[in-house]
Design a protein around this motif. Structure first.
Motif, short mmCIF file in Angstrom:
data_model
loop_
_atom_site.label_atom_id
_atom_site.label_comp_id
_atom_site.label_asym_id
_atom_site.label_seq_id
_atom_site.Cartn_x
_atom_site.Cartn_y
_atom_site.Cartn_z
N LEU A 132 7.13 10.87 -14.48
CA LEU A 132 7.38 12.30 -14.73
C LEU A 132 8.12 12.51 -16.03
N ASN A 133 8.60 11.41 -16.61
CA ASN A 133 9.37 11.48 -17.85
C ASN A 133 10.69 12.24 -17.63
N ILE A 134 11.32 11.93 -16.52
CA ILE A 134 12.60 12.57 -16.19
C ILE A 134 13.71 11.53 -16.33
N PRO A 135 14.80 11.86 -17.05
CA PRO A 135 15.84 10.86 -17.28
C PRO A 135 16.53 10.42 -15.98
N ASN A 136 16.93 9.15 -15.93
CA ASN A 136 17.53 8.59 -14.72
C ASN A 136 18.79 9.32 -14.27
N ASP A 137 19.52 9.93 -15.21
CA ASP A 137 20.76 10.60 -14.81
C ASP A 137 20.50 11.93 -14.07
N LYS A 138 19.24 12.33 -13.99
CA LYS A 138 18.88 13.52 -13.20
C LYS A 138 18.36 13.13 -11.82
N VAL A 139 18.23 11.82 -11.57
CA VAL A 139 17.67 11.35 -10.30
C VAL A 139 18.80 11.00 -9.35
N ILE A 140 18.86 11.68 -8.22
CA ILE A 140 19.90 11.41 -7.22
C ILE A 140 19.47 10.20 -6.38
N ARG A 148 12.86 1.07 -6.53
CA ARG A 148 11.70 0.85 -7.42
C ARG A 148 10.76 2.06 -7.44
N ILE A 149 10.60 2.69 -6.27
CA ILE A 149 9.76 3.90 -6.20
C ILE A 149 10.44 5.03 -6.98
N LEU A 150 11.73 5.21 -6.77
CA LEU A 150 12.47 6.26 -7.48
C LEU A 150 12.34 6.08 -8.99
N ASP A 151 12.51 4.84 -9.47
CA ASP A 151 12.42 4.56 -10.90
C ASP A 151 11.02 4.81 -11.44
N ALA A 152 10.01 4.36 -10.70
CA ALA A 152 8.62 4.52 -11.15
C ALA A 152 8.22 5.99 -11.21
N GLU A 201 0.83 -1.22 0.00
CA GLU A 201 0.00 0.00 0.00
C GLU A 201 0.86 1.27 0.00
N VAL A 202 1.96 1.24 0.74
CA VAL A 202 2.84 2.41 0.80
C VAL A 202 3.49 2.65 -0.57
N TYR A 203 3.87 1.56 -1.24
CA TYR A 203 4.44 1.65 -2.58
C TYR A 203 3.42 2.27 -3.55
N ARG A 204 2.20 1.75 -3.51
CA ARG A 204 1.13 2.23 -4.39
C ARG A 204 0.87 3.71 -4.16
N PHE A 205 0.80 4.10 -2.89
CA PHE A 205 0.58 5.50 -2.51
C PHE A 205 1.69 6.40 -3.07
N ALA A 206 2.94 5.99 -2.87
CA ALA A 206 4.08 6.83 -3.29
C ALA A 206 4.12 7.02 -4.80
N VAL A 207 3.93 5.93 -5.52
CA VAL A 207 4.05 5.97 -6.98
C VAL A 207 2.92 6.81 -7.60
N GLN A 208 1.78 6.84 -6.94
CA GLN A 208 0.67 7.66 -7.45
C GLN A 208 0.80 9.12 -7.02
N LYS A 209 1.05 9.35 -5.72
CA LYS A 209 0.95 10.70 -5.17
C LYS A 209 2.17 11.58 -5.43
N VAL A 210 3.36 10.99 -5.48
CA VAL A 210 4.57 11.80 -5.62
C VAL A 210 4.64 12.51 -6.98
N PRO A 211 4.42 11.82 -8.11
CA PRO A 211 4.43 12.54 -9.39
C PRO A 211 3.37 13.65 -9.43
N LEU A 264 14.42 12.59 -4.38
CA LEU A 264 13.26 12.02 -3.69
C LEU A 264 13.70 11.42 -2.36
N HIS A 265 12.74 11.29 -1.46
CA HIS A 265 12.99 10.50 -0.24
C HIS A 265 13.49 9.12 -0.67
N GLN A 266 14.59 8.69 -0.07
CA GLN A 266 15.27 7.46 -0.49
C GLN A 266 14.66 6.24 0.21
#
Length: 330
Positions: free
Chosen positions: A269-277, A260-264, A222-232, A254-256
């Motif tokens: 958001l259509n943001i390239p992985n090399d911009k994700v810390i 899998r959440i970071l990638d999703a 449920e926490v995964y589902r919530f994060a992937v929906q609400k954060v973007p 993003l909060h680390q």
């Protein structure tokens, strides 16, 4: 005339000495390095020893941020400690104030779990924008190893300890471009560190409760589902508020919690992985500390440069979530 803009001018971080690798966890619970890595991206985490307190870790991170900002502890007007794991239930911010020698600063704790740093950033900004304070030290720090059930393989593999800090200063131009904060208490039961009481009769007819806190419990799905929906969603909203598009963001911090959440989120958001810390492979989920630790590392590695535009987002227990967009430096 007070300067009513905000600049984030310094960062710092501190983690405990002891590292606990995935392999070591196989001695505690039935798991494997491969299982943990593929599902979370975490390879190791730091755990505080009995002699390492939250206040000392937080003060160490704070000291670095103060130095990088080019000010002294005496210049700090406000210390905000975002934590869910204080050394003292009455609050640990004042101990940090004493440890730093920040004699002029007012200090208090703020609790919003893994969203604590973002909630703290926005809180600090209000004091600066109203002209009340000029220099604010914001620290996100947690020692979750104290509150993990080390027999629960679903949660014990996730968490780590650490502290991260930033200095916010009054500035001519406002570098905090937008923010959005959200709460939904109806989903509170998905992630808890709950007090469990036992009834006790003081004298006939007078009952009170006394007890202790039980370890972290979480419904991971449920926490995964919530994060992937609400954060973007919340980042999109903040981009709109800041009048920016996603391609104008240099870095997403993003909060680390889980790779899998970071990638999703990046994908949505259509943001390239090399911009994700991402540094959770080394530290696990450090709750309120995760964003400022990742930020500080990227600054010190020379990745994040002055004037870079950064989107940060925290999410977690409460349930709470939020995002902020700011430009680094003065």
């Amino acid at each position: 005339m007070h300067k009513l803009g905000i600049a984030i001018t310094g960062s710092g971080s501190a983690v405990p000495e002891t590292s606990l690798a995935n392999e070591a966890l196989t001695e505690l619970v039935e798991t494997s390095d491969e299982w943990i890595t593929t599902r979370t991206g975490i390879r190791q985490r730091r755990v505080a020893s009995p002699t390492e307190s939250l206040s000392l870790l937080a003060a160490k991170a704070g000291r670095q941020a103060i130095a990088q900002a080019g000010i002294t502890p005496e210049d700090v007007d406000l210390i905000l400690l975002a934590t869910s794991t204080p050394d003292d239930l009455f609050g640990s911010a004042c101990q940090i104030q004493a440890e730093l020698g920040a004699t002029k600063a007012v200090a208090f704790d703020l609790t919003a779990a893994c969203s604590g740093f973002v909630f703290g950033l926005v809180t600090a900004a209000q004091y600066i924008r109203t002209g009340v304070y000029q220099n604010v030290l914001l620290i996100g720090a947690d020692i979750l190893s104290r509150w993990v059930d080390w027999q629960d393989r679903r949660t014990c593999v996730l968490f780590g300890d650490g502290a991260g800090a930033v200095i916010l200063q009054a500035n001519e131009s406002d570098r905090l471009l937008g923010f959005t904060l959200k709460s939904d208490g109806s989903q509170n039961h998905y992630l808890n560190l709950a007090y469990q009481a036992a009834a006790k009769e003081l004298i006939p007819g007078v009952n009170i409760s006394q007890g202790k806190y039980h370890p972290i419990t979480m419904n991971g799905k449920e926490v995964y589902r919530f994060a992937v929906q609400k954060v973007p969603e919340v980042i999109d909203k903040t981009l709109f508020q800041a009048n920016l598009t996603i391609d104008q963001i240099d870095w997403l911090v993003l909060h680390q919690a889980n790779q899998r959440i970071l990638d999703a989120v990046a994908q949505r958001l259509n943001i390239p992985n090399d911009k994700v810390i991402s540094n959770l492979a080394n530290y696990g989920n450090t709750s309120a500390a995760s964003i400022p630790i990742a930020l500080d590392e990227a600054v010190r590695q020379g990745k994040i440069k002055p004037n870079d535009t950064i989107a940060v987002s925290g999410f977690g227990a409460g349930l709470t979530w939020g995002a902020a967009i700011f430009q680094w430096g003065r």
